[in-house]
Design a protein around this motif. Structure first.
Motif, PDB file in Angstrom:
ATOM      1  N   UNK A 134       0.675  -0.894   0.044  1.00 55.00           N
ATOM      2  CA  UNK A 134      -0.115  -0.062   0.323  1.00 55.00           C
ATOM      3  C   UNK A 134       0.983   0.697   0.550  1.00 55.00           C
ATOM      4  N   UNK A 135       1.014   2.404  -0.656  1.00 51.54           N
ATOM      5  CA  UNK A 135       1.268   3.051  -1.159  1.00 51.54           C
ATOM      6  C   UNK A 135       0.215   4.810  -0.478  1.00 51.54           C
ATOM      7  N   UNK A 136      -0.594   4.361  -0.647  1.00 55.28           N
ATOM      8  CA  UNK A 136      -1.432   5.440   0.088  1.00 55.28           C
ATOM      9  C   UNK A 136      -2.496   4.751   0.968  1.00 55.28           C
ATOM     10  N   UNK A 137      -3.022   5.942   2.101  1.00 56.70           N
ATOM     11  CA  UNK A 137      -4.845   5.740   2.614  1.00 56.70           C
ATOM     12  C   UNK A 137      -5.301   6.450   2.941  1.00 56.70           C
ATOM     13  N   UNK A 141     -16.007   8.621   3.301  1.00 53.59           N
ATOM     14  CA  UNK A 141     -17.470   9.090   4.154  1.00 53.59           C
ATOM     15  C   UNK A 141     -16.033   7.881   4.883  1.00 53.59           C
ATOM     16  N   UNK A 142     -17.363   6.621   4.830  1.00 48.37           N
ATOM     17  CA  UNK A 142     -16.683   5.699   6.326  1.00 48.37           C
ATOM     18  C   UNK A 142     -15.807   4.757   5.445  1.00 48.37           C
ATOM     19  N   UNK A 143     -15.636   4.844   4.696  1.00 47.86           N
ATOM     20  CA  UNK A 143     -15.086   3.671   4.082  1.00 47.86           C
ATOM     21  C   UNK A 143     -12.813   3.518   3.842  1.00 47.86           C
ATOM     22  N   UNK A 144     -12.651   2.819   3.630  1.00 52.07           N
ATOM     23  CA  UNK A 144     -11.842   3.095   3.826  1.00 52.07           C
ATOM     24  C   UNK A 144     -11.320   2.934   2.070  1.00 52.07           C
ATOM     25  N   UNK A 145      -9.956   3.377   1.267  1.00 49.99           N
ATOM     26  CA  UNK A 145      -9.695   3.234   0.011  1.00 49.99           C
ATOM     27  C   UNK A 145      -8.019   3.461   0.364  1.00 49.99           C
ATOM     28  N   UNK A 146      -7.558   2.191  -1.021  1.00 51.99           N
ATOM     29  CA  UNK A 146      -5.843   2.317  -0.545  1.00 51.99           C
ATOM     30  C   UNK A 146      -5.480   2.194  -2.158  1.00 51.99           C
ATOM     31  N   UNK A 147      -4.615   3.312  -2.581  1.00 52.70           N
ATOM     32  CA  UNK A 147      -3.664   2.693  -4.380  1.00 52.70           C
ATOM     33  C   UNK A 147      -2.014   2.282  -3.422  1.00 52.70           C
ATOM     34  N   UNK A 148      -2.385   0.775  -4.624  1.00 56.78           N
ATOM     35  CA  UNK A 148      -0.847  -0.344  -4.170  1.00 56.78           C
ATOM     36  C   UNK A 148       0.043   0.400  -5.331  1.00 56.78           C
ATOM     37  N   UNK A 149       0.914   0.137  -5.058  1.00 58.89           N
ATOM     38  CA  UNK A 149       2.387   0.212  -5.755  1.00 58.89           C
ATOM     39  C   UNK A 149       1.886  -0.056  -7.210  1.00 58.89           C
ATOM     40  N   UNK A 150       1.312  -1.651  -7.791  1.00 54.73           N
ATOM     41  CA  UNK A 150       0.523  -2.020  -8.562  1.00 54.73           C
ATOM     42  C   UNK A 150      -1.341  -2.516  -7.845  1.00 54.73           C
ATOM     43  N   UNK A 151      -1.690  -1.510  -9.357  1.00 50.59           N
ATOM     44  CA  UNK A 151      -3.045  -2.370  -8.880  1.00 50.59           C
ATOM     45  C   UNK A 151      -3.071  -4.235  -9.332  1.00 50.59           C
ATOM     46  N   UNK A 152      -4.072  -4.656  -8.488  1.00 50.57           N
ATOM     47  CA  UNK A 152      -3.662  -6.271  -8.014  1.00 50.57           C
ATOM     48  C   UNK A 152      -4.686  -6.554  -9.588  1.00 50.57           C
ATOM     49  N   UNK A 190      -4.228   6.780 -15.382  1.00 49.06           N
ATOM     50  CA  UNK A 190      -5.392   6.016 -14.738  1.00 49.06           C
ATOM     51  C   UNK A 190      -5.242   6.401 -13.190  1.00 49.06           C
ATOM     52  N   UNK A 191      -6.027   6.925 -12.913  1.00 46.87           N
ATOM     53  CA  UNK A 191      -5.898   6.861 -11.031  1.00 46.87           C
ATOM     54  C   UNK A 191      -6.863   5.896 -10.208  1.00 46.87           C
ATOM     55  N   UNK A 192      -6.190   4.468  -9.706  1.00 50.41           N
ATOM     56  CA  UNK A 192      -6.999   3.484  -9.772  1.00 50.41           C
ATOM     57  C   UNK A 192      -6.978   2.919  -8.095  1.00 50.41           C
ATOM     58  N   UNK A 193      -8.075   3.454  -7.163  1.00 52.32           N
ATOM     59  CA  UNK A 193      -7.769   2.835  -5.800  1.00 52.32           C
ATOM     60  C   UNK A 193      -8.689   1.476  -6.019  1.00 52.32           C
ATOM     61  N   UNK A 194      -8.118   0.755  -4.376  1.00 48.99           N
ATOM     62  CA  UNK A 194      -9.308  -0.493  -4.013  1.00 48.99           C
ATOM     63  C   UNK A 194      -9.575  -0.026  -2.997  1.00 48.99           C
ATOM     64  N   UNK A 195     -11.182  -0.451  -2.276  1.00 50.34           N
ATOM     65  CA  UNK A 195     -12.044  -0.787  -1.180  1.00 50.34           C
ATOM     66  C   UNK A 195     -11.103  -1.467  -0.466  1.00 50.34           C
ATOM     67  N   UNK A 196     -10.356  -1.066   0.710  1.00 51.03           N
ATOM     68  CA  UNK A 196      -9.582  -2.599   1.391  1.00 51.03           C
ATOM     69  C   UNK A 196     -10.123  -2.050   3.000  1.00 51.03           C
ATOM     70  N   UNK A 197     -10.095  -3.595   3.619  1.00 49.67           N
ATOM     71  CA  UNK A 197     -10.290  -4.671   3.433  1.00 49.67           C
ATOM     72  C   UNK A 197     -11.350  -5.529   1.649  1.00 49.67           C
ATOM     73  N   UNK A 198     -10.961  -5.827   0.990  1.00 56.66           N
ATOM     74  CA  UNK A 198     -12.148  -6.671   0.199  1.00 56.66           C
ATOM     75  C   UNK A 198     -13.610  -7.018   0.693  1.00 56.66           C
ATOM     76  N   UNK A 199     -14.619  -6.396  -0.353  1.00 58.67           N
ATOM     77  CA  UNK A 199     -15.832  -6.252  -0.129  1.00 58.67           C
ATOM     78  C   UNK A 199     -16.244  -7.193  -0.787  1.00 58.67           C
ATOM     79  N   UNK A 200     -15.545  -7.586  -1.342  1.00 57.67           N
ATOM     80  CA  UNK A 200     -16.745  -8.765  -2.946  1.00 57.67           C
ATOM     81  C   UNK A 200     -15.508  -9.907  -3.165  1.00 57.67           C
TER      82      UNK A 200
END
Length: 250
Positions: A134-137, A141-152, A190-200
């Motif tokens: 994770x490079x950035x968190x 709102x109440x959701x945590x999102x992260x940006x990884x070194x590379x999108x997974x 592209x700016x690609x972020x992920x909700x962390x932890x996985x919700x799906x």
């Protein structure tokens, strides 16, 4: 509630009505109060998919050849993006038919949080397979999102905006798998972020098995040494590009 959000939802499937994966997706969607369009994808033996694939660039710029199944899946996502762009909506929710929501309440909230702060992302992923560092968190709102070194890996469930769909489709022919393309975000800005932890999660193992895994294994067995060595060069180049791109977020 998600039934009130005014964005289209799409599910990629190659099954006909009544199929196990399709029924599973319908059950997941109805628990969320979502209505979605099922988009009929491509079978791996459909000859039309090969016209969208650039084998020369694959050999030059990718660590491995794509299986016909992976080419078919990418063509399916592109079909969804085109469908989305033919609407007048600003955002769309995309699923593959083997998705399962881990926490319905958090997932619903994450979609709503994402849509209230769309300036934070071009693509917001809800599932990642073996994510990198994770490079950035951030919190939206109440959701945590992260940006990884590379999108997974994993394109099982994500929000996408119009700009991202247009950029991805600006590449007339692709040469990597869809989720691998997302791990090179600097190529298309592209700016690609992920909700962390996985919700799906991806539950193909409960629905007759992965449609891609067996083909991938046979491709791996056929890989030659020269291709593997060239793969190391590509990886080093990717690391350098990723560092430059990630420093631009600082």
């Amino acid at each position: 509630a998600l039934s009130e959000i005014n964005i289209p939802s799409y599910v990629l499937t190659i099954e006909q009505k009544g199929g196990e994966r399709r029924n599973h997706a319908i059950q997941q969607l109805s628990a969320l109060g979502l209505r979605a369009s099922f988009i009929q994808g491509f079978k791996k033996n459909d000859p039309s998919i090969l016209s969208a694939y650039n084998g020369f660039l694959n050999r030059l710029l990718s660590k491995r050849s794509l299986t016909n199944g992976e080419i078919a899946v990418y063509c399916g996502h592109r079909k969804i993006w085109r469908e989305f762009l033919s609407s007048d909506h600003a955002y769309a929710l995309v699923f593959e038919d083997d998705f399962r929501v881990i926490d319905e309440e958090k997932f619903s909230r994450a979609i709503q949080d994402g849509l209230t702060q769309p300036q934070n992302w071009d693509i917001l992923k809800f599932f990642d397979f073996k994510p990198k560092r994770v490079l950035e968190r951030r919190a939206i709102g109440s959701t945590g999102i992260v940006r990884y070194k590379y999108a997974a890996s994993g394109a099982v469930a994500y929000l996408i905006d119009r700009k991202a769909a247009q950029k991805l489709l600006s590449r007339k022919r692709f040469f990597r798998a869809v989720d691998e393309d997302l791990s090179w975000p600097w190529e298309l800005g592209l700016s690609i972020w992920s909700v962390s932890p996985n919700l799906v999660e991806e539950v193909s193992h409960n629905l007759g098995g992965s449609l891609l895994e067996m083909d991938r294994k046979s491709t791996k067995r056929r890989r030659n040494i020269a291709r593997s060595l060239w793969g190391n060069v590509i990886q080093a180049y990717k690391l350098a590009r990723s560092k430059a791109y990630n420093s631009s977020f600082g």
